[in-house]
Design an enzyme around this catalytic site. Structure first.
Site, PDB file in Angstrom:
ATOM      1  N   SER A 128      29.624 -72.342  -6.741  1.00 40.68           N
ATOM      2  CA  SER A 128      28.248 -72.805  -6.108  1.00 40.68           C
ATOM      3  C   SER A 128      27.885 -74.176  -6.580  1.00 40.68           C
ATOM      4  O   SER A 128      26.913 -74.635  -5.796  1.00 40.68           O
ATOM      5  CB  SER A 128      27.044 -71.924  -6.496  1.00 40.68           C
ATOM      6  OG  SER A 128      27.408 -70.775  -5.584  1.00 40.68           O
ATOM      7  N   TYR A 185      18.923 -65.752  -2.146  1.00 40.82           N
ATOM      8  CA  TYR A 185      20.232 -66.554  -2.379  1.00 40.82           C
ATOM      9  C   TYR A 185      21.337 -65.807  -1.450  1.00 40.82           C
ATOM     10  O   TYR A 185      21.511 -64.664  -1.461  1.00 40.82           O
ATOM     11  CB  TYR A 185      20.919 -66.466  -3.989  1.00 40.82           C
ATOM     12  CG  TYR A 185      21.680 -67.616  -4.146  1.00 40.82           C
ATOM     13  CD1 TYR A 185      21.381 -68.677  -4.597  1.00 40.82           C
ATOM     14  CD2 TYR A 185      22.989 -67.331  -3.960  1.00 40.82           C
ATOM     15  CE1 TYR A 185      22.256 -69.761  -4.934  1.00 40.82           C
ATOM     16  CE2 TYR A 185      24.002 -68.317  -4.239  1.00 40.82           C
ATOM     17  CZ  TYR A 185      23.487 -69.498  -4.657  1.00 40.82           C
ATOM     18  OH  TYR A 185      24.524 -70.658  -4.998  1.00 40.82           O
ATOM     19  N   SER A 186      21.815 -66.655  -0.546  1.00 36.15           N
ATOM     20  CA  SER A 186      22.647 -66.216   0.339  1.00 36.15           C
ATOM     21  C   SER A 186      23.782 -67.479   0.634  1.00 36.15           C
ATOM     22  O   SER A 186      23.377 -68.440   1.161  1.00 36.15           O
ATOM     23  CB  SER A 186      21.923 -66.008   1.660  1.00 36.15           C
ATOM     24  OG  SER A 186      22.934 -65.746   2.548  1.00 36.15           O
ATOM     25  N   ASN A 187      25.141 -67.143   0.251  1.00 37.02           N
ATOM     26  CA  ASN A 187      26.253 -67.971   0.504  1.00 37.02           C
ATOM     27  C   ASN A 187      26.551 -67.985   2.010  1.00 37.02           C
ATOM     28  O   ASN A 187      26.905 -69.005   2.359  1.00 37.02           O
ATOM     29  CB  ASN A 187      27.357 -67.244  -0.135  1.00 37.02           C
ATOM     30  CG  ASN A 187      27.415 -67.391  -1.650  1.00 37.02           C
ATOM     31  OD1 ASN A 187      27.907 -68.591  -2.243  1.00 37.02           O
ATOM     32  ND2 ASN A 187      27.030 -66.397  -2.239  1.00 37.02           N
ATOM     33  N   GLY A 214      27.599 -72.444 -11.107  1.00 38.95           N
ATOM     34  CA  GLY A 214      28.586 -71.826 -10.131  1.00 38.95           C
ATOM     35  C   GLY A 214      29.237 -70.867 -10.736  1.00 38.95           C
ATOM     36  O   GLY A 214      29.714 -70.926 -12.034  1.00 38.95           O
TER      37      GLY A 214
END
Length: 370
Positions: free
Chosen positions: A86, A185-187, A325
């Site tokens: 991330s 939190y969202s990819n 990340g």
């Protein structure tokens, strides 16, 4: 791919991984034993190997600990490359904000305006919501198998498109509504940002990162691999737990990174990440008003702005900015004081035998406050 490790740790049983003696820093840098000791503690807490670079008023310190490959005594390369997970989001966010500065995109533009019909209710979700994780969009990672499930490895070489991963996400209800009302939190949001960059510029987000950030800063160890499965240059090998109880580690260094896409596919080095964050926070990549936007939380008490995070207050009370990340087989943290006077990047290959957070926090504090 942030915080995947927590789920893997819960699934895995304790593993006995015997590390080789710590690979020490270069001879001219061996005066800072506190940093090396803390890095050794990180490996002892549950890593195969680790590498770090610290920059402060004393100069530059680079060190490693553990081994680069299980079953060997090969030292972790001090200039090794790794999947940054991330931390990629900060690169993507930087490109998005450069496009905002150029007047080609607005933070209040909606997803629907740029990607019609892709997201249900996309007329309410803005670029800002995607950047600061307040969109409420379901995280597509939750729809995919994760280690130690056997079907995780079945997807190792699969090429995923952003469109099919986003479709998996939006088949689920939002985690909250309306957009902008909470942090989640969202990819998925960063896959959409990658698509928006593609649409605005006419080239891929990876090409824009290379052109706008990697090349100008001469980040020689940094790349956006797309579907390329290998890590070029020196690097430690990464592993994932498999088997019914997660008792076995499988080498997962080579894999198709398209599953992470704009949310986490990049590869870099400790040197390059420190150089990137120094340039970003030093105003070389964005004007002051947009850098201030990056540092503004999406909702009250959040520690995440527009692709930029701030670590909890350090033991010395100094605010540091950066990102962390999790790319399953690799984990990394990169933080800098606002003036760039103190910087630290640490990366590791977990063995999933224990919780690394306490040891990593201690290393970060030693680097930033010691």
């Amino acid at each position: 791919m942030r915080r995947v490790h927590a789920a893997l740790l819960a699934a895995a049983t304790a593993l006995a991984v015997i590390a080789a003696p710590a690979a020490r820093a270069a001879p001219e840098e061996t005066d800072r034993f506190g940093l090396q000791r803390r890095l050794d503690d990180v490996v002892a807490a549950g890593a195969v190997g680790a590498l770090a670079e610290v920059r402060d008023e004393h100069g530059v310190w680079r060190g490693t600990s553990g081994v680069a490959e299980l079953g060997t005594t090969r030292a972790v390369p001090v200039d090794g490359r790794f999947r940054v997970g991330s931390v990629s989001k900060t690169f993507v966010a930087t490109v998005v904000l450069q496009l905002v500065d150029e007047g080609r995109l607005r933070l209040d533009d909606t997803v629907e305006a740029w990607l019609p019909g892709v997201v249900p209710g996309g007329h309410r979700v803005t670029v800002r919501h995607l950047l600061n994780h307040t969109s409420g969009l379901y995280d597509y990672l939750a729809t995919l198998p994760m280690p130690p499930r056997s079907d995780f490895l079945a997807n190792r070489w699969r090429t995923w498109t952003a469109a099919e991963l986003v479709a998996r996400a939006v088949a689920n209800n939002p985690t909250f509504e309306p957009p902008g009302s909470a942090f989640g939190y969202s990819n998925t949001g960063y896959l959409l940002l990658g698509q928006i960059v593609d649409r605005v510029t006419g080239s891929s987000y990876g090409a824009e990162i290379e052109r706008r950030v990697v090349e100008p800063l001469r980040l020689r160890g940094t790349s956006v691999p797309g579907t390329f499965p290998r890590i070029r240059g020196p690097h430690p090998r990464g592993y994932v737990p498999t088997g019914q109880d997660g008792e076995d580690l499988v080498d997962y260094t080579k894999m198709n990174p398209s599953v992470m896409g704009a949310g986490g596919e990049m590869i870099s080095s400790t040197r390059d990440l420190n150089r990137f964050f120094a340039a970003l926070l030093g105003g070389r990549l964005l004007p002051v008003h947009l850098l201030d936007e990056m540092k503004t939380p999406g909702v009250e008490h959040s520690r995440y702005g527009l692709g930029l995070a701030w670590w909890r207050d350090t033991s010395c009370g100094v605010r540091v900015y950066g990102n962390d990340g999790d790319a399953v087989a690799y984990q990394s943290w990169s933080f800098s004081t606002e003036d760039g006077g103190h910087q630290v990047t640490v990366a590791l290959t977990p063995d999933f035998s224990g919780d690394l957070d306490v040891a990593v926090d201690a290393f970060l504090n030693e680097a930033l406050c010691g």
